[in-house]
Scaffold this motif. Structure first.
Motif, mmCIF file in Angstrom:
data_model
loop_
_atom_site.group_PDB
_atom_site.id
_atom_site.type_symbol
_atom_site.label_atom_id
_atom_site.label_comp_id
_atom_site.label_asym_id
_atom_site.label_seq_id
_atom_site.Cartn_x
_atom_site.Cartn_y
_atom_site.Cartn_z
ATOM 1 N N GLU A 233 -14.793 6.471 -4.673
ATOM 2 C CA GLU A 233 -15.758 6.266 -3.608
ATOM 3 C C GLU A 233 -16.180 4.810 -3.573
ATOM 4 O O GLU A 233 -16.189 4.119 -4.582
ATOM 5 N N SER A 234 -16.518 4.315 -2.396
ATOM 6 C CA SER A 234 -16.979 2.931 -2.269
ATOM 7 C C SER A 234 -18.228 2.734 -3.121
ATOM 8 O O SER A 234 -19.111 3.595 -3.196
ATOM 9 N N ILE B 240 -14.561 -4.355 -3.676
ATOM 10 C CA ILE B 240 -14.852 -2.963 -4.038
ATOM 11 C C ILE B 240 -13.671 -2.371 -4.812
ATOM 12 O O ILE B 240 -13.861 -1.673 -5.815
ATOM 13 N N GLU B 241 -12.458 -2.631 -4.323
ATOM 14 C CA GLU B 241 -11.266 -2.103 -5.002
ATOM 15 C C GLU B 241 -11.183 -2.617 -6.431
ATOM 16 O O GLU B 241 -10.839 -1.864 -7.367
ATOM 17 N N ARG C 221 -14.722 -7.937 1.300
ATOM 18 C CA ARG C 221 -15.631 -6.950 0.710
ATOM 19 C C ARG C 221 -14.852 -5.761 0.161
ATOM 20 O O ARG C 221 -15.100 -5.308 -0.965
ATOM 21 N N ASN C 222 -13.901 -5.257 0.943
ATOM 22 C CA ASN C 222 -13.121 -4.101 0.499
ATOM 23 C C ASN C 222 -12.269 -4.422 -0.730
ATOM 24 O O ASN C 222 -12.091 -3.574 -1.609
ATOM 25 N N LYS C 223 -11.719 -5.634 -0.784
ATOM 26 C CA LYS C 223 -10.928 -6.012 -1.948
ATOM 27 C C LYS C 223 -11.806 -6.112 -3.189
ATOM 28 O O LYS C 223 -11.397 -5.725 -4.292
ATOM 29 N N ASN D 146 0.861 -1.173 0.000
ATOM 30 C CA ASN D 146 0.000 0.000 0.000
ATOM 31 C C ASN D 146 0.898 1.224 0.000
ATOM 32 O O ASN D 146 2.064 1.147 0.389
ATOM 33 N N ASN E 153 -15.132 -8.159 5.981
ATOM 34 C CA ASN E 153 -14.878 -6.775 5.574
ATOM 35 C C ASN E 153 -13.655 -6.666 4.662
ATOM 36 O O ASN E 153 -13.638 -5.868 3.723
ATOM 37 N N THR E 154 -12.610 -7.456 4.950
ATOM 38 C CA THR E 154 -11.411 -7.430 4.110
ATOM 39 C C THR E 154 -11.732 -7.912 2.706
ATOM 40 O O THR E 154 -11.302 -7.313 1.707
ATOM 41 N N LEU F 265 -4.554 0.332 -5.457
ATOM 42 C CA LEU F 265 -5.602 1.029 -4.724
ATOM 43 C C LEU F 265 -6.098 2.210 -5.549
ATOM 44 O O LEU F 265 -5.300 2.966 -6.092
#
Length: 640
Positions: A512-513, A636-637, A632-634, A356, A629-630, A508
């Motif tokens: 926005e999400s 979304i990315e 889900r965020n990946k 990151n 959540n991890t 990254l």
């Protein structure tokens, strides 16, 4: 009476004539011998008195300078006038010096030859005779045309110059020595290797002085024992340079023979310090291979178990909030277990840093604050604020800095100082962030420096020998480099170079999400662990944000994918135990029909192969274990 006198006169005349003929014959013999002597010696004779301006030149001498005998050289002015104007003064000074020292005159000069129609090189050797008072009476000498020898000499000088220029270009030292081991030739690289000033002249010095004392006798004995059948001798050793740096040397030498007589040795000297360092690096890697295989396999299975537990805990949280306190404790314990497994994988090639964009100065400051809290030493930070965020695994780099600061802090027996600085460095036109940690502690022994990154090597009483191994492994996985300098009782300086990359390889995106509820994305997941796929499926269905279809068999997955090419994203486990295909092969098959398919590689083993795959702009990586959540965020990315 008159008759008798006449007869006596006639007899006297006859005798005189006979004597004259005899003398003439002897003269001609001497003249021929003189001519042959000049021809054999390649010279021409001359003489002249200091009493007048007259000189006498032999016919051979006239031919040497290309002058016809009719145009006889009979005065000093004519003789001197033949010498090339630039050399004339030097010749006259040489005569004056010969008179003063009463030595043989030997002088080389140029003169114009009518025969060759060019300037030729001549050499005069003459003797000056003196009277009782020491005044010069006569000069007698010979002249030789040395043009051919001069041309050979010039070619030899040119050849030697080219040889010197060529050897000076070599990346190794070149030398020649005589039978007494005295240097008769060196190139510039030899001086550079030994840190000797380039203008220093080594000719005449003994090469023994540049060999280690414990090896010099052995090397010289082996060289002396070489015979014509022994072509090459080599020896490897350590030696101190003129500036007291210790370097590794590889010496090669061969005898030089003139016919059957050994007249010396010719050889090369190479600085192999860097090569030896690389060999030690390869040995370290080789020692870790067996550990890598074991650690990678254990961590993979361990992380799969952790993944299932992590997801199950998340599932319980979603269904029942009354047990949050206990479940949070379980989650915290799982995070610690995951950190241990990740640290285990750090020693292997089975963990890909989770890159990151990070501020290295913030990581340094945070680590320094933690170490300072329990220390009596001074910590001085000199951080370059112009350094922008770069690609790092923040957790790993934080561990690196913590390890280095703790080692520095513990190396000081009394109150000391630890200096930490960051700066931008340019090496071979590539930009790096340089991190320097320097202390004034007890230092590291020279014979230990090459071992400090070895597994389980430690000089601490209660040390385990894995701290610096972790540091070394993390820096190498970040494509960086680490060097150590240390002196006993003076301190240690460690430099780390990290690539100055400003675009995160984790891709990254500053977006926005996504509103996952507004549009339900179709996602497919392939993993050989049924407990992982079923748990994730239940969680996705419970949240209702995305449509998730799960598979455990890669062949079934490919068959279904070919029927339904409407997936927005695929999540693939890399290692599919018990099946012919792995995650890479499945991804390649999918790309045949949809080259732009978005994918997440989801595995506990993140190695160089994964790094190659995620260079694709549509491919992402996610380490196991990961909670909802991890994941889900990946997603979304990847979809953003």
């Amino acid at each position: 009476m008159l008759y008798i006198i006449t007869i006596l006169v006639l007899v006297a005349l006859i005798i005189t004539l006979l004597k004259y003929n005899s003398l003439l014959k002897d003269y001609n013999i001497l003249k021929d011998r003189f001519k042959e002597l000049q021809d054999l010696s390649g010279t021409g004779y001359f003489d002249g008195s200091f009493a007048d301006e007259k000189v006498w030149w032999s016919e051979e001498l006239h031919r040497k300078v290309g002058r016809p005998i009719e145009d006889r050289i009979d005065t000093k002015d004519k003789a001197i006038g033949l010498i090339y104007e630039e050399d004339r003064e030097g010749y006259m000074l040489a005569i004056q010096q010969a008179i003063q020292t009463k030595q043989i005159l030997e002088e080389e000069y140029r003169a114009y030859s009518q025969e060759y129609n060019e300037l030729r090189h001549f050499f005069t050797k003459a003797k000056i005779t003196f009277d009782d008072s020491g005044n010069p009476l006569m000069m007698q000498g010979v002249v030789r045309d040395v043009t051919a020898e001069k041309e050979i000499e010039n070619k030899l000088i040119y050849s030697e110059k080219r040889y010197q220029e060529l050897t000076d270009l070599l990346p190794i030292g070149v030398f020649e020595i005589d039978n007494d081991f005295n240097l008769i030739y060196t190139n510039k690289k030899l001086l550079e290797i030994y840190d000797i000033e380039q203008d220093k002249e080594l000719i005449g010095e003994s090469i023994i002085d540049y060999l280690p004392s414990h090896k010099s006798k052995d090397i010289s004995n082996k060289l002396e024992s070489m015979n014509p059948d022994d072509y090459l001798f080599n020896s490897e050793y350590k030696v101190n340079t003129a500036t007291n740096n210790q370097i590794d040397i590889l010496l090669y030498a061969s005898p030089i023979y003139n016919k059957n007589s050994k007249i010396g040795y010719r050889g090369t000297i190479a600085d192999i310090t860097e090569r030896k360092r690389e060999q030690l690096e390869l040995q370290k890697i080789s020692k870790l291979e067996s550990l890598s295989s074991l650690a990678g396999g254990i961590a993979h299975n361990f992380k799969n178990i952790l993944s299932a537990i992590t997801l199950s805990v998340d599932m319980i949280k979603m269904q029942n909030n009354t047990n949050d306190r206990e479940l949070n404790r379980i989650s915290s314990s799982l995070d610690k277990a995951n950190a241990i497994a990740t640290k285990f994988q750090t020693y292997t090639k089975s963990y890909l840093p989770n890159y990151n964009l990070c501020d290295i100065n913030d990581i340094v400051s945070d680590a320094a604050d933690l170490v300072k809290a329990g220390s009596t030493n001074r910590f001085e930070l000199d951080l370059d604020k112009s350094i922008e965020e770069i690609d790092l695994d923040e957790m790993q780099i934080h561990e690196v800095i913590m390890n280095l600061l703790l080692n520095a802090d513990q190396s000081m027996e009394s109150t000391g100082s630890v200096k930490v600085c960051t700066e931008i460095a340019k090496i071979n036109n590539e930009a790096y962030v340089k991190l320097i940690v320097e202390d004034n502690g007890t230092g590291i022994e020279k014979n230990h420096i090459d071992k400090i990154f070895n597994p389980f090597f430690t000089t601490k009483k209660n040390g385990h020998g894995l701290g610096l191994l972790t540091v070394h492994s993390i820096i190498k996985q970040h494509n960086g480099d680490i060097t150590v300098e240390s002196e006993i009782n003076e301190g240690t300086k460690i430099e780390i170079l990290l690539p100055y990359k400003k675009t995160s390889t984790s891709k990254l995106k500053n977006s926005e999400s996504l509103n996952l509820s507004k549009k339900k994305y179709n996602i497919a997941m392939l993993d050989d662990e049924e407990i992982i796929t079923s748990t994730i499926k239940e969680m996705f269905d419970l949240k209702g944000e995305m449509n998730l279809t799960v598979y455990n068999n890669p062949e079934v997955f490919l068959e279904e994918y070919s029927k339904n090419n409407g997936f927005d994203l695929v999540i693939l486990d890399i290692n599919l135990v018990g099946y012919k295909l792995n995650g890479y092969e499945v991804l390649n098959e999918i790309r045949k029909s949809n080259k732009d398919v978005k994918s997440i590689l989801f595995s506990a083993l993140m190695n160089e192969e994964v790094k190659k795959q995620i260079n694709d702009e549509n491919t992402y990586a996610l380490n196991k274990p990961a909670n909802y959540n991890t994941i889900r965020n990946k997603i979304i990315e990847a979809l953003a």
